[in-house]
Every structure is written in structure tokens, then in C-alpha cells.
Design a protein around this motif. Structure first.
Motif, PDB file in Angstrom:
ATOM      1  N   GLU A 249      48.676  44.718  38.907  1.00 16.18           N
ATOM      2  CA  GLU A 249      47.670  45.283  39.808  1.00 16.18           C
ATOM      3  C   GLU A 249      46.569  44.264  40.107  1.00 16.18           C
ATOM      4  O   GLU A 249      46.106  44.147  41.247  1.00 16.18           O
ATOM      5  CB  GLU A 249      47.053  46.549  39.188  1.00 16.18           C
ATOM      6  N   VAL A 250      46.149  43.538  39.079  1.00 20.50           N
ATOM      7  CA  VAL A 250      45.046  42.584  39.245  1.00 20.50           C
ATOM      8  C   VAL A 250      45.468  41.399  40.123  1.00 20.50           C
ATOM      9  O   VAL A 250      44.750  41.000  41.050  1.00 20.50           O
ATOM     10  CB  VAL A 250      44.552  42.074  37.873  1.00 20.50           C
ATOM     11  N   PHE A 251      46.642  40.838  39.857  1.00 18.92           N
ATOM     12  CA  PHE A 251      47.025  39.586  40.497  1.00 18.92           C
ATOM     13  C   PHE A 251      47.899  39.751  41.736  1.00 18.92           C
ATOM     14  O   PHE A 251      48.114  38.781  42.472  1.00 18.92           O
ATOM     15  CB  PHE A 251      47.748  38.686  39.487  1.00 18.92           C
ATOM     16  N   VAL A 252      48.411  40.959  41.973  1.00 20.21           N
ATOM     17  CA  VAL A 252      49.296  41.161  43.129  1.00 20.21           C
ATOM     18  C   VAL A 252      48.796  42.296  44.017  1.00 20.21           C
ATOM     19  O   VAL A 252      48.380  42.073  45.157  1.00 20.21           O
ATOM     20  CB  VAL A 252      50.753  41.425  42.680  1.00 20.21           C
ATOM     21  N   ASP A 253      48.817  43.526  43.485  1.00 18.50           N
ATOM     22  CA  ASP A 253      48.534  44.686  44.337  1.00 18.50           C
ATOM     23  C   ASP A 253      47.112  44.676  44.901  1.00 18.50           C
ATOM     24  O   ASP A 253      46.908  44.982  46.079  1.00 18.50           O
ATOM     25  CB  ASP A 253      48.765  45.980  43.553  1.00 18.50           C
ATOM     26  N   TYR A 254      46.120  44.368  44.052  1.00 17.59           N
ATOM     27  CA  TYR A 254      44.721  44.460  44.473  1.00 17.59           C
ATOM     28  C   TYR A 254      43.986  43.129  44.345  1.00 17.59           C
ATOM     29  O   TYR A 254      42.780  43.086  44.126  1.00 17.59           O
ATOM     30  CB  TYR A 254      43.999  45.544  43.649  1.00 17.59           C
ATOM     31  N   GLU A 255      44.739  42.051  44.502  1.00 16.89           N
ATOM     32  CA  GLU A 255      44.161  40.718  44.331  1.00 16.89           C
ATOM     33  C   GLU A 255      42.976  40.499  45.270  1.00 16.89           C
ATOM     34  O   GLU A 255      41.945  39.923  44.886  1.00 16.89           O
ATOM     35  CB  GLU A 255      45.238  39.661  44.590  1.00 16.89           C
ATOM     36  N   THR A 256      43.090  40.980  46.492  1.00 20.66           N
ATOM     37  CA  THR A 256      42.034  40.769  47.488  1.00 20.66           C
ATOM     38  C   THR A 256      40.705  41.359  47.033  1.00 20.66           C
ATOM     39  O   THR A 256      39.636  40.811  47.292  1.00 20.66           O
ATOM     40  CB  THR A 256      42.442  41.406  48.829  1.00 20.66           C
ATOM     41  N   TYR A 257      40.783  42.486  46.328  1.00 21.33           N
ATOM     42  CA  TYR A 257      39.567  43.195  45.935  1.00 21.33           C
ATOM     43  C   TYR A 257      39.035  42.760  44.572  1.00 21.33           C
ATOM     44  O   TYR A 257      37.838  42.876  44.305  1.00 21.33           O
ATOM     45  CB  TYR A 257      39.828  44.706  45.908  1.00 21.33           C
TER      46      TYR A 257
END
Length: 270
Positions: A249-257
Motif C-alpha cells: 500500500e505504501v510503495f505501490v497503491d498509495y505511493e503518490t499520497y
């Protein structure tokens, strides 16, 4: 059910109990550790356990939150469910602030004297005054139950102790001295209640796994279980955990945020 299988057998008035057991349940953040404890209480009472003690960290906010979960799960009105015969003396406040004394807190009249099968749930902080209070009250309970009424305290109060955040305060960090305060207090609690199974819950089990293998509040020698986080398939067909914030989640799904890229001239790169 796997966790319960690692605990002592309370049936037949403790005839098959054996040596008090201890184990550990490992679960990542938001993996359902509190839900597991509540479910364990329900399964444990069906199996024959009658006293449940949750050591809910050292903050009132966590104790109150856990108590609320217990109150809701067992439909406790004013701390009691008469239909299911479930009672929590700490429904409104921590253990030391309860006003009824050992007779009311452990339902001496209903459970021990009249022989009604009651489940007692205590949710309390890991704080020395509260721990000393419950030890003192249980010692008074033992004296009255065994010496005045001639009954077996072990058979009446088979106990399950949940140590939430068991890596914090519970482990002995004064191995060269007399032991740390909270560790000694929990150890005294275990030594006071004749039949008790101790279950440590934590997201960071390193301290527990590195503890003295002989200590009753140490290495989980009897069982160790991991709570599996809930997983489902993502858009690429890969299974991903969905019950906690993990690396994907941190490095792929929501990396932008969640991630900020540091420039070449930012500290400490320069």
C-alpha cells in the motif's frame, strides 16, 4: 479454536488442567487482535473458563476502548447480562476504582456459593496499583471460598489472562536485579490464581521470543499463533492484505499520497 487448543483444559473441575500454560498470539497492526480476544472469551466460556482478565496496555484510552468492545460484544447493560450470566465489574471504570470489593467483583454469592455458572470479565490497565489490588482481592476471595465455604477455588475460577501489547512493560528488563515492577506484578497475579492460562498478544513479538524460557511471563513455550490478515485480489490478480497498511500500500497503491521524493540537494543527500 487453534489458540484455545493451546490453552489448559478446564473441564471436569480442572481434572485435566495440568501445568499452567502460556502462549503468544502475533498479529500485525489492525489484524484483529482485540476481535480475537473477544472471540476467545466466548469460546473459553463455552469450554468452561469462568474468569477472564484483559491487561489492556497502560493507557486509560486503550482500556476504555477494549472495555467498550467487551460491553458491546456481550450486550452488557450496566456491566451485566443476566440471560447469558456474564458480568464485568470494570464496565465503567478500572479495577482499583470498583467499589464492590472481592465479593461483588468475583460474584462470590452467585457464582461461588449458590453454584450458578457466571462468566466474569475484567478489563484493566497494566499498572501496579490495579495489579496489586486484584491480587489482594483474589487472595481474600481464596480465603473465604476455601476456608469459610470449603470449596475449591481452582475449580470455581479457571482463568484466562490476556496480556495486550505484551512486549511492553510485561517483559523483565532487569534481569540482573529483582525484576521490573509490572513484570513482577503480573507474575504475582499468575502465582495467586491457581488455574490460569496466560496469552500474550502483540504486533512486535521480539521481546517475548527473546525472554527467559523459564519465566511464567516470558517465552511462549506452549503455543504461538499468527493472526492472518484478510486478503483479496487486486487489479492484477495478486492477493494483497486489506486489513492493515502494509508495504504494498505504501510503495505501490498509495505511493503518490504517502511518499515524498527527496531531491539531490536535500539533507542528507548533499
Amino acid at each position: 479454536l487453534h489458540i484455545l487448543d493451546g490453552c489448559n483444559d478446564p473441564t471436569d473441575n480442572g481434572a485435566h488442567w495440568g501445568e499452567n500454560r502460556r502462549g503468544l498470539v502475533y498479529g500485525m497492526v489492525q489484524s484483529g487482535k482485540t476481535a480475537s480476544m473477544v472471540t476467545m472469551i466466548n469460546l473459553g466460556r463455552r469450554a468452561g473458563y469462568r474468569l477472564f482478565i484483559i491487561l489492556a496496555g497502560d493507557k486509560s484510552s486503550l482500556r476504555d476502548q477494549t472495555q467498550d468492545r467487551v460491553n458491546q460484544a456481550f450486550n452488557l447493560q450496566g456491566g451485566i447480562n443476566n440471560d447469558k450470566r456474564i458480568f464485568s465489574p470494570t464496565f465503567a471504570t478500572d479495577f482499583r476504582q470498583t467499589t464492590g470489593g472481592y465479593s461483588q467483583n468475583f460474584l462470590l454469592d452467585r457464582h461461588a456459593i449458590r453454584g450458578q455458572e457466571w462468566t466474569i470479565i475484567i478489563v484493566m490497565k497494566k499498572q501496579t496499583n490495579h495489579l496489586n489490588s486484584i491480587v489482594a482481592q483474589f487472595e481474600d476471595l481464596i480465603n473465604e471460598v476455601e476456608n469459610t465455604h470449603g470449596k475449591d477455588i481452582a475449580a470455581l475460577y479457571p482463568t484466562m489472562i490476556f496480556d495486550d501489547e505484551a512486549d511492553y512493560a510485561s517483559q523483565n528488563t532487569d534481569v540482573e536485579g529483582d525484576g521490573t515492577t509490572i513484570h513482577n506484578d503480573i507474575l504475582l497475579l499468575r502465582n495467586t490464581i491457581p488455574h490460569n492460562c496466560y496469552i500474550a498478544y502483540t504486533a512486535t513479538p521480539q521481546a517475548n521470543l527473546s525472554a527467559n524460557i523459564h519465566s511464567e511471563i516470558g517465552y511462549p513455550k506452549d503455543f504461538w499463533w499468527m493472526l492472518e490478515p484478510f486478503m483479496d485480489k487486486d487489479q492484477h490478480g495478486q492477493f494483497r492484505p486489506r486489513t492493515y497498511l502494509g508495504a504494498h500500500e505504501v510503495f505501490v497503491d498509495y505511493e503518490t499520497y504517502l511518499l515524498h521524493r527527496m531531491g539531490r540537494n536535500e539533507w542528507p543527500h548533499h
